[in-house]
Design a protein around this motif. Structure first.
Motif, PDB file in Angstrom:
ATOM      1  N   ARG A 163      -2.522   6.861   2.405  1.00  0.00           N
ATOM      2  CA  ARG A 163      -2.066   5.838   1.471  1.00  0.00           C
ATOM      3  C   ARG A 163      -3.135   4.804   1.164  1.00  0.00           C
ATOM      4  O   ARG A 163      -2.986   4.003   0.255  1.00  0.00           O
ATOM      5  N   GLY A 164      -4.214   4.809   1.934  1.00  0.00           N
ATOM      6  CA  GLY A 164      -5.247   3.787   1.786  1.00  0.00           C
ATOM      7  C   GLY A 164      -6.196   4.020   0.630  1.00  0.00           C
ATOM      8  O   GLY A 164      -7.055   3.178   0.358  1.00  0.00           O
ATOM      9  N   ALA A 165      -6.049   5.136  -0.074  1.00  0.00           N
ATOM     10  CA  ALA A 165      -6.979   5.439  -1.159  1.00  0.00           C
ATOM     11  C   ALA A 165      -6.891   4.408  -2.279  1.00  0.00           C
ATOM     12  O   ALA A 165      -7.914   4.011  -2.845  1.00  0.00           O
ATOM     13  N   ALA A 166      -5.681   3.989  -2.593  1.00  0.00           N
ATOM     14  CA  ALA A 166      -5.501   3.065  -3.719  1.00  0.00           C
ATOM     15  C   ALA A 166      -4.967   1.706  -3.302  1.00  0.00           C
ATOM     16  O   ALA A 166      -4.805   0.825  -4.149  1.00  0.00           O
ATOM     17  N   THR A 167      -4.680   1.544  -2.002  1.00  0.00           N
ATOM     18  CA  THR A 167      -4.004   0.323  -1.533  1.00  0.00           C
ATOM     19  C   THR A 167      -4.775  -0.338  -0.408  1.00  0.00           C
ATOM     20  O   THR A 167      -5.246   0.335   0.514  1.00  0.00           O
ATOM     21  N   THR A 168      -4.900  -1.664  -0.475  1.00  0.00           N
ATOM     22  CA  THR A 168      -5.461  -2.446   0.629  1.00  0.00           C
ATOM     23  C   THR A 168      -4.303  -2.934   1.491  1.00  0.00           C
ATOM     24  O   THR A 168      -3.416  -3.644   1.004  1.00  0.00           O
ATOM     25  N   PHE A 169      -4.298  -2.536   2.762  1.00  0.00           N
ATOM     26  CA  PHE A 169      -3.226  -2.908   3.670  1.00  0.00           C
ATOM     27  C   PHE A 169      -3.593  -4.140   4.482  1.00  0.00           C
ATOM     28  O   PHE A 169      -4.759  -4.357   4.831  1.00  0.00           O
ATOM     29  N   THR A 170      -2.572  -4.900   4.827  1.00  0.00           N
ATOM     30  CA  THR A 170      -2.730  -5.950   5.830  1.00  0.00           C
ATOM     31  C   THR A 170      -2.599  -5.309   7.206  1.00  0.00           C
ATOM     32  O   THR A 170      -2.366  -4.112   7.329  1.00  0.00           O
ATOM     33  N   GLU A 171      -2.728  -6.120   8.235  1.00  0.00           N
ATOM     34  CA  GLU A 171      -2.302  -5.676   9.559  1.00  0.00           C
ATOM     35  C   GLU A 171      -0.768  -5.606   9.540  1.00  0.00           C
ATOM     36  O   GLU A 171      -0.116  -6.218   8.699  1.00  0.00           O
TER      37      GLU A 171
END
Length: 245
Positions: free
Chosen positions: A87-95
């Motif tokens: 899912r990290g390809a297009a999205t910046t995640f928080t902790e």
């Protein structure tokens, strides 16, 4: 947290903060008696909109995979997801702001008694399509066959109707779905910890990602996440440890 016009534009290019809300995980969101979406993720979306001084618009979906797509297609500005490399390809995640557990469900007479018994040739495991545990088990299971149900809330239904061997899901969802049923049991150990985080499209830039990360840490440290869990009667999920940034 200071909010600049640039941050406002990054999160609300339409003038409203569009938050993707997934009803497929009842620990995070559900339909209230009014018909409106409610829950921990909705409360956090409201808090972020207030911080940004913009109106909130909820983009409600019924499955995690759809929520991911909404963010990837920039039909929403923020979302609430389990962290996963795919899912990290297009999205910046928080902790993570919450930690929840993935468990297996079987019939009482099943020969499966431990997690290690699941990954065997001929074992059919049903998961919610596009869920965090779908992505995880797709990588981890080498021998068992994965069957995909349309959404997480339909996993138990598919498991029973298609006479499958194992159902995988969020523990609380499975427990809720089998309440009042006989002849079913959860295994005694979790197969994964699901790390629930907030996310923003990567196209919004590093500054937006950092702002959202700081917001999540503040929500954890201030007790707002714990307060939302209590307010919505959520049991079995724990607030993730705060991280100094």
């Amino acid at each position: 947290m200071e909010v600049s016009k640039a941050i406002q534009r990054a999160f609300a290019p339409t003038g409203r903060l569009r938050a993707s809300i997934n009803l497929g995980n009842p620990l995070l969101a559900h339909r209230a008696e009014s018909g409106e979406a409610a829950g921990v993720s909705v409360d956090l979306a409201h808090a972020l909109a207030q911080r940004l001084c913009v109106e909130l618009e909820l983009v409600v979906v019924d499955a995690a995979g759809k929520s991911v797509d909404v963010i990837a297609n920039e039909e929403a500005d923020i979302g609430f997801f389990a962290i996963d490399p795919k899912r990290g390809a297009a999205t910046t995640f928080t902790e993570p702001y919450l930690l929840i557990e993935g468990y297996y469900l079987v019939r009482d007479d099943s020969p499966v008694h431990a997690n290690a018994d699941v990954d065997l040739p001929g074992t059919r495991v049903v998961v919610g399509k596009g869920s965090a545990y779908d992505l995880y088990l797709t990588r981890e299971l080498k021998h068992a066959q994965i069957i995909r149900s349309p959404t997480s809330p339909t996993v138990v239904k598919t498991f029973l109707e298609e006479d499958l061997d194992v159902a995988a899901g969020v523990r609380q969802q499975l427990e809720m779905d089998i309440r009042g049923m006989e002849g079913l049991r959860l295994l005694d150990e979790r197969f994964m910890v699901i790390r629930q985080a907030m996310g923003v499209p990567k196209s919004r830039g590093e500054t937006a990602g950092n702002f959202l990360a700081d917001f999540v840490e503040e929500m954890k440290r201030s007790g707002k996440v714990a307060e939302a869990l209590r307010a919505h009667g959520v049991n079995g999920a724990e607030v993730a440890p705060a991280i100094r940034r």
